[in-house]
Scaffold this motif. Structure first.
Motif, mmCIF file in Angstrom:
data_model
loop_
_atom_site.group_PDB
_atom_site.id
_atom_site.type_symbol
_atom_site.label_atom_id
_atom_site.label_comp_id
_atom_site.label_asym_id
_atom_site.label_seq_id
_atom_site.Cartn_x
_atom_site.Cartn_y
_atom_site.Cartn_z
ATOM 1 N N PRO A 67 0.818 -1.229 0.000
ATOM 2 C CA PRO A 67 0.000 0.000 0.000
ATOM 3 C C PRO A 67 0.853 1.282 0.000
ATOM 4 N N PHE A 68 2.000 1.238 0.667
ATOM 5 C CA PHE A 68 2.900 2.397 0.662
ATOM 6 C C PHE A 68 3.387 2.669 -0.758
ATOM 7 N N ARG B 132 1.329 7.447 1.750
ATOM 8 C CA ARG B 132 0.396 6.665 2.574
ATOM 9 C C ARG B 132 1.169 5.957 3.671
ATOM 10 N N MET B 133 0.563 5.933 4.857
ATOM 11 C CA MET B 133 1.155 5.189 5.974
ATOM 12 C C MET B 133 0.037 4.526 6.760
ATOM 13 N N GLN B 134 0.449 3.622 7.644
ATOM 14 C CA GLN B 134 -0.508 2.916 8.480
ATOM 15 C C GLN B 134 -0.929 3.812 9.640
ATOM 16 N N LYS B 135 -2.225 3.768 9.942
ATOM 17 C CA LYS B 135 -2.739 4.469 11.117
ATOM 18 C C LYS B 135 -3.368 3.418 12.022
ATOM 19 N N ILE C 168 6.690 0.613 8.457
ATOM 20 C CA ILE C 168 5.528 -0.259 8.390
ATOM 21 C C ILE C 168 5.715 -1.414 9.370
ATOM 22 N N SER C 169 4.646 -1.726 10.105
ATOM 23 C CA SER C 169 4.741 -2.749 11.137
ATOM 24 C C SER C 169 3.399 -3.454 11.283
ATOM 25 N N TRP D 122 -4.785 2.098 6.228
ATOM 26 C CA TRP D 122 -3.862 2.938 5.467
ATOM 27 C C TRP D 122 -4.529 4.272 5.209
ATOM 28 N N VAL D 123 -3.785 5.344 5.479
ATOM 29 C CA VAL D 123 -4.329 6.698 5.288
ATOM 30 C C VAL D 123 -3.345 7.521 4.457
#
Ligand SMILES: [Zn+2]
Length: 142
Positions: free
Chosen positions: A19-20, A30-33, A44-45, A58-59
């Motif tokens: 997704p990134f 885009r990063m994870q929220k 990313i984790s 993902w936002v």
């Protein structure tokens, strides 16, 4: 340019990181929220470093940040970067919290200063990989 023609290191895209990279190809950072506490995760984790939740979404981030630190490389460590010497590597403090390493592009290395406001730009390097980089939000007048 194909991956075979592009000589610099490329990321290994996995299901977790896709997704990134898909976002970067679309011109979005885009990063994870974390769904539980709202923490923006980067790198990313699979688990939130703040609350240990596994739930994430993902936002899109603003792409805005500032130079937290930077260095200018004069030493050649990888022959693929020979034409780029000297080049900067910046630690970018993103508006939403995370910090990421990147380059400040479209300016001279001497124009980069700690605290400079930045905005993300997206540089396609292969059909699969677009790299998020940054440019000065207020370039110096020449
Ligand atoms: Zn959390």
């Amino acid at each position: 340019m194909t991956e075979a023609e592009y000589l610099k290191p490329l990321p290994k895209i996995t299901d977790e990181t896709r997704p990134f990279w898909d976002g970067a190809r679309e011109g979005r950072l885009r990063m994870q929220k974390c769904c539980k506490c709202g923490h923006i995760r980067f790198p990313i984790s699979f688990v939130c470093s703040k609350c240990l939740s596994y739930e994430t979404e993902w936002v899109d981030l603003s792409g805005r940040g500032e130079v937290f630190s930077y260095i200018v490389f004069h030493q050649l460590y990888n022959k693929a970067f020979a034409k780029d010497i000297p080049y900067n590597v910046a630690l970018v403090q993103l508006e939403e919290g995370p910090r990421m390493y990147s380059n400040v592009v479209d300016c001279a290395n001497d124009d980069v200063k700690v605290g400079d406001k930045l905005e993300a730009v997206f540089v396609p390097v292969t059909p699969q990989v677009t790299l998020p980089k940054f440019r000065l939000a207020s370039p110096p007048k020449k």
